[in-house]
Write an enzyme that holds these catalytic residues in place. Structure first.
Site, PDB file in Angstrom:
ATOM      1  CB  SER A 216      42.100  46.956  49.321  1.00 21.29           C
ATOM      2  OG  SER A 216      42.323  47.344  50.635  1.00 21.29           O
TER       3      SER A 216
ATOM      4  CE1 TYR B  86      47.540  48.042  48.515  1.00 16.81           C
ATOM      5  CE2 TYR B  86      45.795  48.797  49.825  1.00 16.81           C
ATOM      6  CZ  TYR B  86      46.479  47.761  49.440  1.00 16.81           C
ATOM      7  OH  TYR B  86      46.022  46.485  49.536  1.00 16.81           O
TER       8      TYR B  86
ATOM      9  CE  LYS C 177      45.131  46.627  46.235  1.00 17.09           C
ATOM     10  NZ  LYS C 177      45.309  45.310  45.528  1.00 17.09           N
TER      11      LYS C 177
END
Ligand SMILES: NC(=O)c1ccc[n+]([C@@H]2O[C@H](COP(=O)([O-])OP(=O)(O)OC[C@H]3O[C@@H](n4cnc5c(N)ncnc54)[C@H](O)[C@@H]3O)[C@@H](O)[C@H]2O)c1
Length: 283
Positions: free
Chosen positions: A143, A156, A160
């Site tokens: 991402s 998150y 990533k």
């Protein structure tokens, strides 16, 4: 890789969003497709959709957080189609909030799917691809959250960043030891998918008492994710970027929008030894 017809692609998180779009685009190149996903109903619908488009497609219900399940996926794909040429480690989930308010279940769920899913894919498929001794390509979905760090989405971002680091190390290792197996890392910006509704697939063992903490920070970030995803780009654009990168044997597949600027600001801070600038991406 330039020839795709009759080769096989395995895509995790293939029942929705970016994974499904990659499945459709690879199928349009004449590839055989294995879609793997934890959501059985959506997986059936996705397989039916690809078959209606004329593709040879197999669906395998798979929880990528489980090593055995991913190993079984690799064996099923090889039994069905003989070899696997493209693997997209793409399944991923999101939740947000303040790092000290989020539950351990939140941490475990995101790290188990977003990081361990990729680890299991690498451990089950890379040896098989090396043994095949032909051109292969692995695409790990990270991402733009892998090259930036914003508040309220810390787990998150952490997950990533790990996918990016794993992918970069894998790139070097494959270049040294098995140069026919290439790797890319996909770093999307906001894409119009089901990611804001990732809770639909949170397994029961991460949903116990106290596992889901409602908070103002969580409400804020979930709301803003839903809005940015709804106005995000079509997943087909991601699939096209991926296909192009595979053709060009290009590692980084990065967004071109405000997220790129945010990543530059962060690098500038690191180079200058400054404290982190709060510079959210501007569309
Ligand atoms: N949509 C965006 O804006 C965006 C931006 C950057 C990165 N990404 C990444 O793209 C990838 C694909 O997400 P998407 O946006 O298409 O969302 P999506 O929700 O539409 O698709 C994700 C798929 O992963 C599946 N999945 C969830 N847990 C799983 C598990 N344990 N095992 C197997 N499958 C599982 C879901 O059922 C779903 O089909 C994710 O890794 C996500 O982090 C998305």
């Amino acid at each position: 890789m330039n020839e795709f017809a009759n080769k096989t692609a395995v895509i995790t998180g293939g029942a929705s969003g970016i994974g499904l779009a990659m499945g459709e685009l690879f199928a349009a190149q004449g590839m055989k497709i294995v879609l793997a996903d934890v959501e059985a109903g959506a997986l059936d619908a996705a397989v039916a959709r690809l078959r209606e488009q004329g593709a040879e497609c197999l669906g395998v219900v798979t929880d990528v957080s489980k090593a055995d399940a991913v190993q079984a996926l690799a064996e099923r794909a090889r039994t069905q189609f003989g070899a696997v040429h493209i693997l997209c480690n793409n399944a991923g989930v999101f939740t947000g909030g303040l790092l000290w308010e989020e539950s351990l279940a939140d941490y475990h769920w995101l790290l188990d799917v977003n990081i361990w899913g990729v680890v299991h894919g690498i451990r089950s498929f890379v040896p098989m691809m090396i043994g095949q001794d032909c051109d292969c390509h692995i695409v790990n979905t990270a991402s733009m959250a892998a090259v930036t760090a914003m508040p309220y989405s810390g787990i998150y971002h952490m997950s990533k960043h790990a996918v990016l680091a794993l992918s970069e190390s894998l790139y070097h290792e494959l270049a040294f030891h098995a140069p026919k197996v290439k790797v890319s890392v996909l770093c999307p910006e906001s894409v119009d998918t089901g990611i804001a509704a990732a809770e639909r697939n949170r397994p029961a063992h991460y949903r116990g008492d106290g596992d889901i903490v409602e908070s103002g920070a969580r409400a804020l970030v979930m709301d803003s994710l839903a809005q940015s995803v709804a106005t995000g780009i079509h997943p087909r654009v991601m699939a096209q970027r991926v296909l192009e990168a595979i053709r060009e044997e290009r590692f980084y597949i990065l967004s071109q929008d405000g997220w790129r600027e945010a990543a530059h600001t962060r690098l500038d801070d690191i180079r200058a030894g400054r404290n982190p600038t709060f510079a959210p991406p501007v569309a």
